[in-house]
Design an enzyme around this catalytic site. Structure first.
Site, PDB file in Angstrom:
ATOM      1  N   LEU A  56       0.812  -1.222   0.000  1.00  0.00           N
ATOM      2  CA  LEU A  56       0.000   0.000   0.000  1.00  0.00           C
ATOM      3  C   LEU A  56       0.842   1.268   0.000  1.00  0.00           C
ATOM      4  O   LEU A  56       0.445   2.292  -0.542  1.00  0.00           O
ATOM      5  CB  LEU A  56      -0.915   0.024   1.236  1.00  0.00           C
ATOM      6  CG  LEU A  56      -2.043  -0.993   1.273  1.00  0.00           C
ATOM      7  CD1 LEU A  56      -2.747  -0.970   2.634  1.00  0.00           C
ATOM      8  CD2 LEU A  56      -3.049  -0.721   0.165  1.00  0.00           C
ATOM      9  N   GLY A  57       1.972   1.206   0.647  1.00  0.00           N
ATOM     10  CA  GLY A  57       2.809   2.405   0.715  1.00  0.00           C
ATOM     11  C   GLY A  57       3.965   2.189   1.669  1.00  0.00           C
ATOM     12  O   GLY A  57       4.024   1.177   2.366  1.00  0.00           O
ATOM     13  N   LYS A  58       4.865   3.156   1.650  1.00  0.00           N
ATOM     14  CA  LYS A  58       6.047   3.018   2.500  1.00  0.00           C
ATOM     15  C   LYS A  58       6.174   4.228   3.413  1.00  0.00           C
ATOM     16  O   LYS A  58       6.076   5.362   2.977  1.00  0.00           O
ATOM     17  CB  LYS A  58       7.298   2.900   1.621  1.00  0.00           C
ATOM     18  CG  LYS A  58       8.508   2.366   2.363  1.00  0.00           C
ATOM     19  CD  LYS A  58       9.581   1.958   1.358  1.00  0.00           C
ATOM     20  CE  LYS A  58      10.883   1.600   2.045  1.00  0.00           C
ATOM     21  NZ  LYS A  58      10.771   0.589   3.084  1.00  0.00           N
ATOM     22  N   HIS A  61       8.821   3.748   9.003  1.00  0.00           N
ATOM     23  CA  HIS A  61       9.042   2.523   9.777  1.00  0.00           C
ATOM     24  C   HIS A  61       8.950   1.261   8.936  1.00  0.00           C
ATOM     25  O   HIS A  61       9.082   0.166   9.443  1.00  0.00           O
ATOM     26  CB  HIS A  61       8.024   2.415  10.906  1.00  0.00           C
ATOM     27  CG  HIS A  61       8.202   3.486  11.937  1.00  0.00           C
ATOM     28  ND1 HIS A  61       9.429   3.973  12.285  1.00  0.00           N
ATOM     29  CD2 HIS A  61       7.300   4.165  12.675  1.00  0.00           C
ATOM     30  CE1 HIS A  61       9.277   4.909  13.200  1.00  0.00           C
ATOM     31  NE2 HIS A  61       7.997   5.055  13.446  1.00  0.00           N
ATOM     32  N   GLY A  62       8.663   1.404   7.675  1.00  0.00           N
ATOM     33  CA  GLY A  62       8.555   0.221   6.833  1.00  0.00           C
ATOM     34  C   GLY A  62       7.333   0.306   5.946  1.00  0.00           C
ATOM     35  O   GLY A  62       6.653   1.334   5.901  1.00  0.00           O
ATOM     36  N   LYS A  79       1.030  -2.772   9.267  1.00  0.00           N
ATOM     37  CA  LYS A  79       2.278  -2.011   9.188  1.00  0.00           C
ATOM     38  C   LYS A  79       3.143  -2.292  10.396  1.00  0.00           C
ATOM     39  O   LYS A  79       2.654  -2.672  11.462  1.00  0.00           O
ATOM     40  CB  LYS A  79       2.005  -0.524   9.046  1.00  0.00           C
ATOM     41  CG  LYS A  79       1.224   0.113  10.177  1.00  0.00           C
ATOM     42  CD  LYS A  79       0.900   1.538   9.839  1.00  0.00           C
ATOM     43  CE  LYS A  79       1.721   2.466  10.685  1.00  0.00           C
ATOM     44  NZ  LYS A  79       1.416   3.857  10.506  1.00  0.00           N
ATOM     45  N   ASP A 170       2.126  14.289  15.016  1.00  0.00           N
ATOM     46  CA  ASP A 170       2.583  14.055  13.640  1.00  0.00           C
ATOM     47  C   ASP A 170       1.441  14.270  12.641  1.00  0.00           C
ATOM     48  O   ASP A 170       1.251  13.474  11.721  1.00  0.00           O
ATOM     49  CB  ASP A 170       3.154  12.636  13.524  1.00  0.00           C
ATOM     50  CG  ASP A 170       4.140  12.520  12.370  1.00  0.00           C
ATOM     51  OD1 ASP A 170       4.568  13.568  11.843  1.00  0.00           O
ATOM     52  OD2 ASP A 170       4.482  11.381  11.998  1.00  0.00           O
TER      53      ASP A 170
HETATM   54  N1  LIG Z   1      -4.703   2.035   7.010  1.00  0.00           N
HETATM   55  C1  LIG Z   1      -4.222   2.203   5.792  1.00  0.00           C
HETATM   56  N2  LIG Z   1      -4.973   1.866   4.729  1.00  0.00           N
HETATM   57  C2  LIG Z   1      -4.505   2.063   3.479  1.00  0.00           C
HETATM   58  N3  LIG Z   1      -3.292   2.567   3.197  1.00  0.00           N
HETATM   59  C3  LIG Z   1      -2.493   2.919   4.211  1.00  0.00           C
HETATM   60  C4  LIG Z   1      -2.902   2.744   5.563  1.00  0.00           C
HETATM   61  N4  LIG Z   1      -1.909   3.183   6.362  1.00  0.00           N
HETATM   62  C5  LIG Z   1      -0.936   3.605   5.550  1.00  0.00           C
HETATM   63  N5  LIG Z   1      -1.273   3.448   4.258  1.00  0.00           N
HETATM   64  C6  LIG Z   1      -0.452   3.796   3.085  1.00  0.00           C
HETATM   65  O1  LIG Z   1       0.895   3.543   3.386  1.00  0.00           O
HETATM   66  C7  LIG Z   1       1.660   4.741   3.283  1.00  0.00           C
HETATM   67  C8  LIG Z   1       2.719   4.756   4.366  1.00  0.00           C
HETATM   68  O2  LIG Z   1       2.077   4.920   5.626  1.00  0.00           O
HETATM   69  P1  LIG Z   1       2.883   5.164   6.976  1.00  0.00           P
HETATM   70  O3  LIG Z   1       1.893   5.567   7.997  1.00  0.00           O
HETATM   71  O4  LIG Z   1       3.725   3.990   7.293  1.00  0.00           O
HETATM   72  O5  LIG Z   1       3.905   6.262   6.614  1.00  0.00           O
HETATM   73  P2  LIG Z   1       3.767   7.830   6.358  1.00  0.00           P
HETATM   74  O6  LIG Z   1       2.721   8.377   7.244  1.00  0.00           O
HETATM   75  O7  LIG Z   1       3.584   8.069   4.885  1.00  0.00           O
HETATM   76  O8  LIG Z   1       5.196   8.345   6.766  1.00  0.00           O
HETATM   77  P3  LIG Z   1       5.833   8.312   8.218  1.00  0.00           P
HETATM   78  O9  LIG Z   1       6.031   6.896   8.583  1.00  0.00           O
HETATM   79  O10 LIG Z   1       7.080   9.058   8.017  1.00  0.00           O
HETATM   80  O11 LIG Z   1       4.858   8.989   9.120  1.00  0.00           O
HETATM   81  C9  LIG Z   1       0.641   5.870   3.401  1.00  0.00           C
HETATM   82  O12 LIG Z   1       1.070   7.024   2.742  1.00  0.00           O
HETATM   83  C10 LIG Z   1      -0.589   5.267   2.766  1.00  0.00           C
HETATM   84  O13 LIG Z   1      -0.556   5.451   1.359  1.00  0.00           O
END
Ligand SMILES: Nc1ncnc2c1ncn2[C@@H]1O[C@H](COP(=O)(O)OP(=O)(O)OP(=O)(O)O)[C@@H](O)[C@H]1O
Length: 469
Positions: A56-58, A61-62, A79, A170
């Site tokens: 879905l995305g990065k 933290h991974g 995640k 955040d």
């Molecule tokens: N619950 C979810 N449902 C669908 N997609 C998600 C969900 N959580 C995260 N994502 C996708 O994964 C990506 C990464 O999410 P994540 O929260 O790990 O990092 P971030 O918020 O982009 O960055 P950081 O970790 O620096 O805060 C998001 O931008 C989103 O596109």
């Protein structure tokens, strides 16, 4: 990219910025709701072994993966989370404004000492992607933007009013996710702090561009730090600019937008991809609010409750303005050749009627008996496609007309025909001083209704039937 990271083990200080309750302890782990635990093998199966198709995305933290659990009955996002209080905090919070916790997986051997956190799946990605990605269909319009802003503000208000309060730390567009109903939810509680702030020992943390400049030491933490980040998010939503974008000068949205607000150059802030907002006055209020949120003195920032109140009013103004625009458009659409637009030599009336079942059903335009004027001019009226009677019933027409003089600038007046209780637009091309009586023949009840001529003269903004309020 995060600016500073949080040592979450130290994140349980107990205090509150405004009403310190030093003796109040945070909820003990036993008070927390029981969080379902998932076996690692189940997560592997649910994410198709963390396949690219489920990616879905990065984040910092991974990677985040889509997980199909319970034989397809539950779709979630999985995640990795650093050792933090995220699970404990989320297990005590549940709101339709948040990306809620479903469960976790704590398999030390497979997870490398990290936990896997299972949260609600948000099928429409992040607000960051919606605003900035070129892959999406198009940037969201003003109504959606303001709606998202209100929803995020409500999420933050929910956190700040929890007992003990939660400070997200955040808030940013990539942590705002869009659910299946296209509603914004606040997620990622990896840096969140739960407790009362006065004795805080949490090292400052946040994301570059959104981080409160007043938050330099643990003791500086307050709910106003979230308000600051929210202000940056609001500027980002309005302008479509990243919080920090080195392609621009100045790169920070704050350094660019706040001087424009001070100089009153509000139009320059608007995202050029979607044009001017439907209600410029409301947009100005929104931008002044954003500037107050990002002011360098934390105490002078509004509370998030004030932010919600102001944005809700802005959203209402936008909705009303759009309703008027739609109404105007439908009237113009209904205008036949037989009714010359530019002929201002006589007065004329158009009625956009909300109450006609016939009109609602077939959307056809039908003519109605028109208007009788004191000056004896013969006029015609047209009733056009219904735009919804429920909405009209709720309108406070007087105040709407005062707020949107421009909406009426080229001659439309909103009227309600007394007996039929229908609502219409009155197009007033003639001499303003003419007294105008409207006679409306409703196809269903053959009633003749009169709109008070005195009220038509009330102001240049338009006429209003007193009964409307
Ligand atoms: N619950 C979810 N449902 C669908 N997609 C998600 C969900 N959580 C995260 N994502 C996708 O994964 C990506 C990464 O999410 P994540 O929260 O790990 O990092 P971030 O918020 O982009 O960055 P950081 O970790 O620096 O805060 C998001 O931008 C989103 O596109």
């Amino acid at each position: 990219m995060r600016y500073l990271t949080c040592n979450a083990e130290t994140a349980i200080a107990i205090c509150h910025p405004h009403s310190p309750k030093k003796n109040k302890k945070p909820a003990s782990p036993t008070q927390a709701q029981t969080v379902p635990h998932f076996a690692y093998s189940d997560i592997v199966a649910a994410t198709n072994a963390f396949s690219a198709g489920n990616f879905l995305g990065k984040g910092s933290h991974g990677s985040v993966y889509k997980a199909i659990l319970h034989g397809g009955a539950l779709i979630a996002a999985v995640k990795k989370t650093k050792p933090s209080k995220e699970i404990e905090i989320l297990s005590n919070l549940k709101s339709r404004r948040l990306v809620n916790l479903i469960g976790f997986c704590n398999d030390r051997t497979n997870c490398n000492n990290n936990k896997l956190i299972v949260v609600e799946y948000m099928p429409n990605g992040s607000l960051h992607d919606l605003l900035h990605s070129t892959k999406t269909v198009g940037p969201p319009g003003w109504t959606a933007r303001v709606r998202f802003a209100v929803q995020v503000a409500k999420a933050v208000r929910f956190l700040h009013s929890s007992e003990p309060p939660v400070i997200h730390r955040d808030i940013k567009s990539s942590n705002v996710l869009i659910d299946q109903k296209w509603k914004a939810r606040l997620g990622d509680f990896g840096l969140a702090f739960r407790g009362y702030v006065a004795d805080s020992r949490v090292p400052p943390a946040g994301t570059l561009g959104y981080l409160d400049p007043c938050y330099l030491a643990p003791g500086d933490l307050s709910t106003k730090s979230d308000v600051f980040s929210f202000g940056i998010l609001l500027l980002e939503i309005a302008s479509g600019r990243h919080a920090i974008d080195v392609r621009h000068s100045p790169p920070s949205v704050l350094d660019w937008a706040v001087p424009l607000v001070r100089r009153g150059h509000f139009r320059e802030i608007c995202d050029p991809r979607i044009g001017a907002p439907p209600d410029m006055a409301a947009f100005r209020r929104m931008m002044v609010l954003a500037s107050r949120c990002v002011t360098s003195t934390a105490e002078r920032r509004p509370t998030i409750a004030e932010v919600v109140e102001c944005l809700t009013a802005v959203k209402k103004n936008f909705d009303e303005s759009l309703m008027w625009m739609r109404m105007k458009r439908s009237v113009v659409k209904a205008r036949g050749d037989w009714f010359p637009y530019r002929d201002r030599s006589e007065e004329s009336v158009r009625i956009d009627k909300g109450g006609s079942r016939n009109c609602r059903r077939n959307g056809k335009v039908s003519s109605v008996l028109g208007v009788e004027y004191d000056n004896g001019a013969a006029n015609r009226a047209v009733r056009c496609k219904s735009v919804g009677s429920v909405f009209f019933r709720e309108m406070k027409i007087n105040s709407v007309m005062e707020r949107f003089p421009n909406q009426f600038g080229f001659g439309y007046r909103k009227v309600r025909l007394k007996r039929s209780r229908s609502v219409g637009l009155l197009e007033h091309y003639g001499n303003e001083s003419n007294t105008c009586h409207e006679r409306h023949n409703d196809t269903h009840n053959n009633d003749y209704d009169r709109v008070s001529s005195t009220e038509m003269e009330v102001s240049k903004l338009g006429i209003v039937d007193k009964n409307l309020d």
